[in-house]
Design a protein around this motif. Structure first.
Motif, mmCIF file in Angstrom:
data_model
loop_
_atom_site.group_PDB
_atom_site.id
_atom_site.type_symbol
_atom_site.label_atom_id
_atom_site.label_comp_id
_atom_site.label_asym_id
_atom_site.label_seq_id
_atom_site.Cartn_x
_atom_site.Cartn_y
_atom_site.Cartn_z
ATOM 1 N N PRO A 43 0.706 -0.260 -15.357
ATOM 2 C CA PRO A 43 0.796 1.164 -15.045
ATOM 3 C C PRO A 43 -0.440 1.657 -14.290
ATOM 4 O O PRO A 43 -1.563 1.278 -14.617
ATOM 5 N N GLY A 44 -0.206 2.442 -13.282
ATOM 6 C CA GLY A 44 -1.302 3.014 -12.514
ATOM 7 C C GLY A 44 -1.890 2.117 -11.442
ATOM 8 O O GLY A 44 -2.788 2.519 -10.717
ATOM 9 N N ALA A 45 -1.391 0.880 -11.354
ATOM 10 C CA ALA A 45 -1.903 -0.027 -10.316
ATOM 11 C C ALA A 45 -1.463 0.473 -8.946
ATOM 12 O O ALA A 45 -0.326 0.914 -8.783
ATOM 13 N N PRO A 46 -2.349 0.426 -7.967
ATOM 14 C CA PRO A 46 -1.952 0.873 -6.624
ATOM 15 C C PRO A 46 -1.001 -0.134 -5.985
ATOM 16 O O PRO A 46 -1.074 -1.341 -6.240
ATOM 17 N N LEU A 47 -0.109 0.374 -5.183
ATOM 18 C CA LEU A 47 0.800 -0.458 -4.411
ATOM 19 C C LEU A 47 0.580 -0.078 -2.950
ATOM 20 O O LEU A 47 0.807 1.058 -2.559
ATOM 21 N N ILE A 48 0.106 -1.036 -2.174
ATOM 22 C CA ILE A 48 -0.233 -0.778 -0.770
ATOM 23 C C ILE A 48 0.705 -1.589 0.114
ATOM 24 O O ILE A 48 0.838 -2.797 -0.060
ATOM 25 N N PHE A 49 1.351 -0.911 1.045
ATOM 26 C CA PHE A 49 2.255 -1.554 1.989
ATOM 27 C C PHE A 49 1.463 -1.862 3.251
ATOM 28 O O PHE A 49 0.899 -0.962 3.871
ATOM 29 N N VAL A 50 1.393 -3.146 3.618
ATOM 30 C CA VAL A 50 0.550 -3.580 4.725
ATOM 31 C C VAL A 50 1.309 -4.512 5.667
ATOM 32 O O VAL A 50 2.387 -4.995 5.352
ATOM 33 N N SER A 51 0.681 -4.741 6.812
ATOM 34 C CA SER A 51 1.139 -5.763 7.742
ATOM 35 C C SER A 51 -0.090 -6.484 8.257
ATOM 36 O O SER A 51 -0.894 -5.901 8.988
ATOM 37 N N ALA A 52 -0.235 -7.724 7.882
ATOM 38 C CA ALA A 52 -1.354 -8.520 8.375
ATOM 39 C C ALA A 52 -1.210 -8.746 9.879
ATOM 40 O O ALA A 52 -2.206 -8.796 10.604
ATOM 41 N N LEU A 53 0.013 -8.847 10.348
ATOM 42 C CA LEU A 53 0.268 -9.084 11.767
ATOM 43 C C LEU A 53 -0.208 -7.926 12.629
ATOM 44 O O LEU A 53 -0.937 -8.114 13.596
ATOM 45 N N SER A 54 0.190 -6.699 12.263
ATOM 46 C CA SER A 54 -0.161 -5.538 13.081
ATOM 47 C C SER A 54 -1.444 -4.845 12.617
ATOM 48 O O SER A 54 -1.980 -4.000 13.315
ATOM 49 N N GLY A 55 -1.910 -5.178 11.406
ATOM 50 C CA GLY A 55 -3.103 -4.528 10.871
ATOM 51 C C GLY A 55 -2.799 -3.228 10.149
ATOM 52 O O GLY A 55 -3.710 -2.541 9.690
ATOM 53 N N PHE A 56 -1.526 -2.885 9.984
ATOM 54 C CA PHE A 56 -1.122 -1.643 9.344
ATOM 55 C C PHE A 56 -1.657 -1.575 7.917
ATOM 56 O O PHE A 56 -1.397 -2.465 7.105
ATOM 57 N N GLU A 57 -2.448 -0.536 7.630
ATOM 58 C CA GLU A 57 -3.005 -0.247 6.311
ATOM 59 C C GLU A 57 -3.928 -1.326 5.746
ATOM 60 O O GLU A 57 -4.254 -1.303 4.557
ATOM 61 N N ILE A 58 -4.359 -2.261 6.563
ATOM 62 C CA ILE A 58 -5.269 -3.301 6.078
ATOM 63 C C ILE A 58 -6.576 -2.689 5.585
ATOM 64 O O ILE A 58 -7.122 -3.119 4.574
ATOM 65 N N ASP A 59 -7.056 -1.644 6.250
ATOM 66 C CA ASP A 59 -8.293 -0.990 5.823
ATOM 67 C C ASP A 59 -8.160 -0.412 4.428
ATOM 68 O O ASP A 59 -9.128 -0.351 3.680
#
Length: 65
Positions: A43-59
């Motif tokens: 519970p409370g763990a963050p869930l981050i949607f990313v794309s290593a290919l495009s760099g989306f949300e990698i930061d």
């Protein structure tokens, strides 16, 4: 962390979109609920949607939440 989110963007960019979903936001919300139903012990763990290919949300992965 959920990788390959660039593939979701690609599918929603198509004219037909993704069958059964009005928007990428709706898809993401339902995906998130499904993940947390299965990972109820985090519970409370963050869930981050990313794309290593495009760099989306990698930061976002290196930023404390």
């Amino acid at each position: 962390m959920v990788n390959k989110w660039d593939l979701v963007h690609q599918e929603f960019a198509k004219a037909e979109g993704v069958k059964g979903y009005e928007s990428e936001r709706e898809y993401r919300e339902k995906f998130e609920r499904a993940v947390f139903e299965r990972l109820f012990f985090t519970p409370g763990a963050p869930l981050i949607f990313v794309s290593a290919l495009s760099g989306f949300e990698i930061d976002a992965c290196s930023t404390p939440r």
